[in-house]
Design a protein around this motif. Structure first.
Motif, PDB file in Angstrom:
ATOM      1  N   PHE A   1      27.010  41.154  47.962  1.00 36.12           N
ATOM      2  CA  PHE A   1      27.156  41.958  46.750  1.00 36.12           C
ATOM      3  C   PHE A   1      28.037  43.153  47.077  1.00 36.12           C
ATOM      4  N   ILE A   2      29.092  43.315  46.302  1.00 35.15           N
ATOM      5  CA  ILE A   2      29.985  44.464  46.462  1.00 35.15           C
ATOM      6  C   ILE A   2      29.693  45.424  45.325  1.00 35.15           C
ATOM      7  N   THR A   3      29.416  46.675  45.670  1.00 34.29           N
ATOM      8  CA  THR A   3      29.203  47.678  44.646  1.00 34.29           C
ATOM      9  C   THR A   3      30.093  48.884  44.922  1.00 34.29           C
ATOM     10  N   LEU A   4      30.829  49.276  43.892  1.00 34.18           N
ATOM     11  CA  LEU A   4      31.798  50.350  44.048  1.00 34.18           C
ATOM     12  C   LEU A   4      31.425  51.617  43.299  1.00 34.18           C
ATOM     13  N   GLY A   5      30.202  51.680  42.802  1.00 35.74           N
ATOM     14  CA  GLY A   5      29.759  52.888  42.141  1.00 35.74           C
ATOM     15  C   GLY A   5      30.314  53.027  40.739  1.00 35.74           C
ATOM     16  N   SER A   6      30.080  54.198  40.154  1.00 37.01           N
ATOM     17  CA  SER A   6      30.471  54.406  38.755  1.00 37.01           C
ATOM     18  C   SER A   6      31.433  55.577  38.572  1.00 37.01           C
ATOM     19  N   GLN A   7      31.948  56.111  39.676  1.00 36.36           N
ATOM     20  CA  GLN A   7      32.923  57.189  39.544  1.00 36.36           C
ATOM     21  C   GLN A   7      34.235  56.646  39.013  1.00 36.36           C
ATOM     22  N   LYS A   8      34.990  57.494  38.362  1.00 40.82           N
ATOM     23  CA  LYS A   8      36.217  57.062  37.691  1.00 40.82           C
ATOM     24  C   LYS A   8      37.411  56.961  38.644  1.00 40.82           C
ATOM     25  N   PHE A   9      37.209  56.227  39.723  1.00 42.04           N
ATOM     26  CA  PHE A   9      38.265  55.982  40.699  1.00 42.04           C
ATOM     27  C   PHE A   9      38.291  54.500  41.029  1.00 42.04           C
ATOM     28  N   GLN A  10      39.480  53.976  41.249  1.00 37.73           N
ATOM     29  CA  GLN A  10      39.621  52.582  41.656  1.00 37.73           C
ATOM     30  C   GLN A  10      39.336  52.455  43.156  1.00 37.73           C
ATOM     31  N   PHE A  11      38.998  51.243  43.564  1.00 35.28           N
ATOM     32  CA  PHE A  11      38.870  50.934  44.987  1.00 35.28           C
ATOM     33  C   PHE A  11      39.459  49.549  45.222  1.00 35.28           C
ATOM     34  N   ASN A  12      40.683  49.368  44.713  1.00 37.99           N
ATOM     35  CA  ASN A  12      41.386  48.091  44.816  1.00 37.99           C
ATOM     36  C   ASN A  12      41.546  47.629  46.254  1.00 37.99           C
ATOM     37  N   ARG A  13      41.762  48.560  47.151  1.00 31.50           N
ATOM     38  CA  ARG A  13      41.999  48.241  48.561  1.00 31.50           C
ATOM     39  C   ARG A  13      40.843  47.420  49.139  1.00 31.50           C
ATOM     40  N   LEU A  14      39.616  47.797  48.844  1.00 28.62           N
ATOM     41  CA  LEU A  14      38.450  47.055  49.352  1.00 28.62           C
ATOM     42  C   LEU A  14      38.339  45.690  48.688  1.00 28.62           C
ATOM     43  N   LEU A  15      38.528  45.647  47.377  1.00 24.76           N
ATOM     44  CA  LEU A  15      38.431  44.364  46.658  1.00 24.76           C
ATOM     45  C   LEU A  15      39.460  43.361  47.183  1.00 24.76           C
ATOM     46  N   LYS A  16      40.675  43.830  47.440  1.00 20.42           N
ATOM     47  CA  LYS A  16      41.731  42.949  47.973  1.00 20.42           C
ATOM     48  C   LYS A  16      41.377  42.446  49.368  1.00 20.42           C
ATOM     49  N   ALA A  17      40.812  43.323  50.193  1.00 23.21           N
ATOM     50  CA  ALA A  17      40.451  42.925  51.556  1.00 23.21           C
ATOM     51  C   ALA A  17      39.381  41.831  51.544  1.00 23.21           C
ATOM     52  N   VAL A  18      38.388  41.970  50.671  1.00 29.22           N
ATOM     53  CA  VAL A  18      37.353  40.935  50.554  1.00 29.22           C
ATOM     54  C   VAL A  18      37.969  39.653  50.008  1.00 29.22           C
ATOM     55  N   ASP A  19      38.826  39.768  49.007  1.00 30.96           N
ATOM     56  CA  ASP A  19      39.495  38.595  48.434  1.00 30.96           C
ATOM     57  C   ASP A  19      40.231  37.817  49.518  1.00 30.96           C
ATOM     58  N   ASP A  20      40.910  38.529  50.389  1.00 33.71           N
ATOM     59  CA  ASP A  20      41.642  37.895  51.487  1.00 33.71           C
ATOM     60  C   ASP A  20      40.693  37.151  52.424  1.00 33.71           C
ATOM     61  N   LEU A  21      39.554  37.771  52.764  1.00 33.74           N
ATOM     62  CA  LEU A  21      38.597  37.124  53.675  1.00 33.74           C
ATOM     63  C   LEU A  21      37.975  35.880  53.048  1.00 33.74           C
ATOM     64  N   VAL A  22      37.736  35.924  51.742  1.00 37.36           N
ATOM     65  CA  VAL A  22      37.196  34.744  51.057  1.00 37.36           C
ATOM     66  C   VAL A  22      38.261  33.646  51.012  1.00 37.36           C
TER      67      VAL A  22
END
Length: 159
Positions: free
Chosen positions: A3-24
């Motif tokens: 489970f990936i959770t990025l919180g609710s603050q108004k900031f993106q965290f694309n870098r982490l999502l892309k890294a997980v996407d690559d590993l999958v």
């Protein structure tokens, strides 16, 4: 499940999502992955996601997971370790427009010293953190709330 959770603050965290996407995509991560992506605009290609989850959905996803990958927010980390989840925490960094400052670096350093999480300071090292969290014996989280309350009471009563 992860489970990936990025919180609710108004900031993106694309870098982490892309890294997980690559590993999958490279089949390093073989478990099912679900992400609560918040304000990120990157849309994962290789795992399921939703922008925001309500409290019940969040609890169900966290409960189903063995590993939680999260930003370096205290609430997300403590919530997961209290439920005995293996946590990989990645700090949001100001230079990537992920936060206003780099305070999450200090938070992760402290949690890592407590040996309750695996900190991943660079998304290029996420594969290493993923492999480590599977085998590393992490300590159970212990709240020091009682000690803090006792200390305040001692101060107030002049003991």
């Amino acid at each position: 499940m992860i489970f990936i959770t990025l919180g609710s603050q108004k900031f993106q965290f694309n870098r982490l999502l892309k890294a997980v996407d690559d590993l999958v995509q490279r089949k390093i991560i073989k478990e099912d992955v679900f992400a609560q992506i918040g304000y990120s605009d990157y849309q994962p290609q290789n795992y399921s996601y939703k922008k925001f989850l309500d409290r019940d959905e969040f609890a169900r996803m966290e409960e189903k997971s063995e590993i939680v990958i999260t930003h370096g927010g205290t609430g997300a980390i403590i919530g997961a370790v209290k439920k005995d989840k293996k946590v990989i925490a990645v700090p949001r960094l100001a230079k990537f427009g992920e936060h206003v400052d780099d305070h999450q670096l200090q938070l992760l350093d402290e949690f890592e010293k407590m040996q309750i999480i695996v900190a991943c300071y660079d998304t290029d090292k996420l594969e290493d953190a993923y492999r480590l969290v599977q085998t590393k014996k992490l300590k159970k989280y212990k709240s020091n709330q009682k000690r803090i309350i006792d200390s305040i009471e001692e101060f107030l009563t002049g003991i």
